[in-house]
Design a protein around this motif. Sequence first.
Motif, PDB file in Angstrom:
ATOM      1  N   MET A  29     -47.427 -12.469 -11.988  1.00  0.00           N
ATOM      2  CA  MET A  29     -46.336 -11.556 -12.279  1.00  0.00           C
ATOM      3  C   MET A  29     -45.377 -11.560 -11.168  1.00  0.00           C
ATOM      4  O   MET A  29     -45.743 -12.121 -10.110  1.00  0.00           O
TER       5      MET A  29
ATOM      6  N   THR B 297     -42.053 -14.429 -20.479  1.00  0.00           N
ATOM      7  CA  THR B 297     -41.095 -13.473 -21.575  1.00  0.00           C
ATOM      8  C   THR B 297     -41.697 -12.370 -21.900  1.00  0.00           C
ATOM      9  O   THR B 297     -41.103 -11.441 -22.578  1.00  0.00           O
ATOM     10  N   GLU B 298     -43.050 -12.405 -22.069  1.00  0.00           N
ATOM     11  CA  GLU B 298     -43.844 -11.327 -22.813  1.00  0.00           C
ATOM     12  C   GLU B 298     -44.305 -10.503 -21.645  1.00  0.00           C
ATOM     13  O   GLU B 298     -44.737 -10.755 -20.452  1.00  0.00           O
ATOM     14  N   GLY B 299     -44.489  -9.022 -21.953  1.00  0.00           N
ATOM     15  CA  GLY B 299     -45.215  -8.079 -21.094  1.00  0.00           C
ATOM     16  C   GLY B 299     -44.400  -8.068 -19.798  1.00  0.00           C
ATOM     17  O   GLY B 299     -43.025  -7.945 -19.757  1.00  0.00           O
ATOM     18  N   PRO B 300     -44.782  -7.813 -18.421  1.00  0.00           N
ATOM     19  CA  PRO B 300     -44.119  -7.723 -17.349  1.00  0.00           C
ATOM     20  C   PRO B 300     -43.446  -8.981 -16.880  1.00  0.00           C
ATOM     21  O   PRO B 300     -42.557  -8.712 -15.679  1.00  0.00           O
TER      22      PRO B 300
ATOM     23  N   GLU C 183     -55.577 -15.242 -15.317  1.00  0.00           N
ATOM     24  CA  GLU C 183     -56.082 -15.695 -16.681  1.00  0.00           C
ATOM     25  C   GLU C 183     -55.176 -17.002 -16.946  1.00  0.00           C
ATOM     26  O   GLU C 183     -54.365 -17.175 -16.420  1.00  0.00           O
TER      27      GLU C 183
END
Length: 151
Positions: free
Chosen positions: A58, A107-110, A45
Amino acid sequence: MTSWRDVESAVPEFAARVRTLFDAHRHKTIATVRADGAPRISGIESAFDDGELTFGSMPAARKGADLRRDPRFALHSATVDPAEGQEAQWPGEAKIAGRAVVSGEITEGPGGDLFRADITEVVHTHLDPGATLLVVEWWTPGQGLQRRERE
């Protein structure tokens, strides 16, 4: 360093067409270079954020390791088939190539690495209004906007 803002300033109408294609679908495809020099294709994305093209990787993802080792990339918009008999309405496809610059952590999610693009080339491939020619338009910082038509 060439940012998306630079592309928009240099060729606003062309940049708007390319951005529309990238914004039309959430998922894109990125090509990176593996450690052995072979290409790697991955889903990704991306976002146009405050004049920058950004994308993430990731934690422990191979594409992030590829980009940290060799920052060259090519990003491809989602592609849809032209509807039969309505080929002239096909919006085409877009590509952006350049070098990925690590710009921080997600800093968000994984979590993971956030990259911004140092753009070396932007391409829009589409059909002419009569749907009789393939049109390839591309922009580079050094050469500006160019166009080729093919049967």
